[in-house]
Design a protein around this motif. Structure first.
Motif, short mmCIF file in Angstrom:
data_model
loop_
_atom_site.label_atom_id
_atom_site.label_comp_id
_atom_site.label_asym_id
_atom_site.label_seq_id
_atom_site.Cartn_x
_atom_site.Cartn_y
_atom_site.Cartn_z
N TYR A 1 -2.22 1.04 9.78
CA TYR A 1 -3.67 0.65 9.59
C TYR A 1 -4.12 1.46 8.37
CZ TYR A 1 -3.44 -1.54 13.82
OH TYR A 1 -3.15 -2.52 14.85
N GLY A 2 -4.56 1.06 7.17
CA GLY A 2 -4.69 1.62 5.83
C GLY A 2 -5.75 0.95 5.26
N THR A 3 -6.45 1.38 4.14
CA THR A 3 -7.37 0.90 3.32
C THR A 3 -7.02 0.03 2.46
OG1 THR A 3 -7.21 2.90 1.57
CG2 THR A 3 -8.87 3.05 3.24
N GLN A 4 -7.48 -0.96 1.93
CA GLN A 4 -6.90 -1.97 0.95
C GLN A 4 -6.78 -1.32 -0.31
OE1 GLN A 4 -6.86 -5.45 1.39
NE2 GLN A 4 -6.79 -4.98 3.63
N SER B 1 0.77 -1.08 -0.01
CA SER B 1 0.18 0.15 0.04
C SER B 1 0.77 1.45 0.12
CB SER B 1 -0.83 0.03 1.18
OG SER B 1 -1.56 1.19 1.50
#
Length: 332
Positions: free
Chosen positions: A303-306, A125
């Motif tokens: 923590y991140g978006t897909q 990501s």
């Protein structure tokens, strides 16, 4: 739980190879080839896919191949087989990195199930992460993952983090000045029907705070690169080995993939910060020489978006046939 009582079929081994191709690699170059021979899978480095500008000594290619070796081992374990991995078993064939052999049936534990379930979900990501600290117990879990592969994973404290990010930004400028760098980026960037490289949708924005050095795969695009504010104090992890030989690079790759899959299992996203390890003078500054360790990779986690998984070469492109003299042998 599952128990198997027979040797893996060629179909099972081919499925495990397909899983191995999901491993991370520099610029998604996927620099590996495989050959199934009986109950073993030979894993080769593909010399035509090594990045000559960024990876002059082949270190990052072997880290990538090592990541594929670990994924193959895990896929076999999920299929119900323990395995042995012999590194560089034939001195006269330096491109043969490993032979992974299914040895006997083995119980599939809940930990194996969870780690293997992360294989198709793991991806790089290049987007901002939440401004949320990674819990200490999760970091301990990642350290344990690295330790299983005989490597060391350490979190950089605030001062070390700032120093590493400064080195990474400086290294990024130096890499841009290398002859052929822009051409190499162009070779591995783009869309269309290709099954490798970094597609446009996976490039990610630049950091509006100019703190996190995200490699710019869009620099040759006529369109301006978007900018977003990344987390100001990212969690930075350093992966190190006791040596710096070819076998250590492969070991680092296996540890890297185990750590990345463990991070995916725990809901984390990750980005490699490769620039400082691609400039030898800066790579030496990443760790105290008294530690007796060599840094192989720097990771940013959070923590991140897909972001989606980049494309992969089909099995037909990476699976080598048996040599002519071996084709008469039974292949299970």
């Amino acid at each position: 739980m599952t128990v198997t009582s027979v040797s893996p079929t060629r179909s099972v081994l081919a499925d495990c190879v397909r899983s191995a191709t999901t491993a991370p690699s520099l610029h998604n170059s996927q620099p590996w080839l495989f050959r199934i021979r009986g109950s073993a899978v030979e894993v080769y480095a593909d010399p035509g896919r090594r990045l000559q500008v960024l990876d002059t000594d082949g270190r990052e290619q072997l880290i990538s191949v090592g990541a594929a070796v670990f994924t193959l081992r895990l896929a076999l374990r999920r299929a119900g087989y323990a395995s042995d991995a012999a590194l560089f078993p034939r001195p006269d064939d330096p491109d043969l990195v490993a032979v992974v052999t299914a040895t006997h049936s083995a119980m599939v534990t809940s930990g194996v199930e969870a780690l293997a379930a992360a294989i198709p979900r793991r991806h790089t990501s290049r987007w901002p992460f939440a401004r949320t600290s990674v819990p200490a117990d999760v970091l301990d879990h990642l350290r344990d993952a690295a330790r299983w592969e005989s490597t060391v994973l350490a979190e950089a404290g605030p001062a070390a983090r700032d120093a590493i990010l400064h080195l990474a930004r400086s290294a990024d400028h130096l890499l841009h000045a290398r002859p052929g760098y822009r051409d190499e980026i162009a070779r591995w960037t783009g869309g269309g029907l290709r099954h490798d490289g970094v597609p446009g949708w996976a490039v990610g924005p630049g950091d509006g705070l100019e703190r996190v050095p995200i490699r710019n795969f869009a620099e040759l695009s006529p369109l301006p690169r978007p900018s977003e504010k990344f987390e100001p104090n990212p969690t930075i992890l350093v992966l190190a080995t006791a040596g710096d030989r070819r076998c250590d690079w492969v070991r680092a790759g296996q540890a890297l993939q185990r750590v990345l899959l463990a991070a995916t299992w725990k809901g984390l996203a990750a980005t490699p910060i490769s620039q400082p390890v691609e400039v030898p003078a800066m790579r030496r500054l990443l760790i105290d020489p008294r530690a007796g360790l060599t840094v192989q990779m720097v990771l940013r986690i959070g923590y991140g978006t897909q972001a989606g998984r980049t494309p992969r070469r089909p099995l037909s492109d990476v699976l080598l046939p048996l040599p002519h003299a071996s084709r008469g042998r039974a292949v299970m």
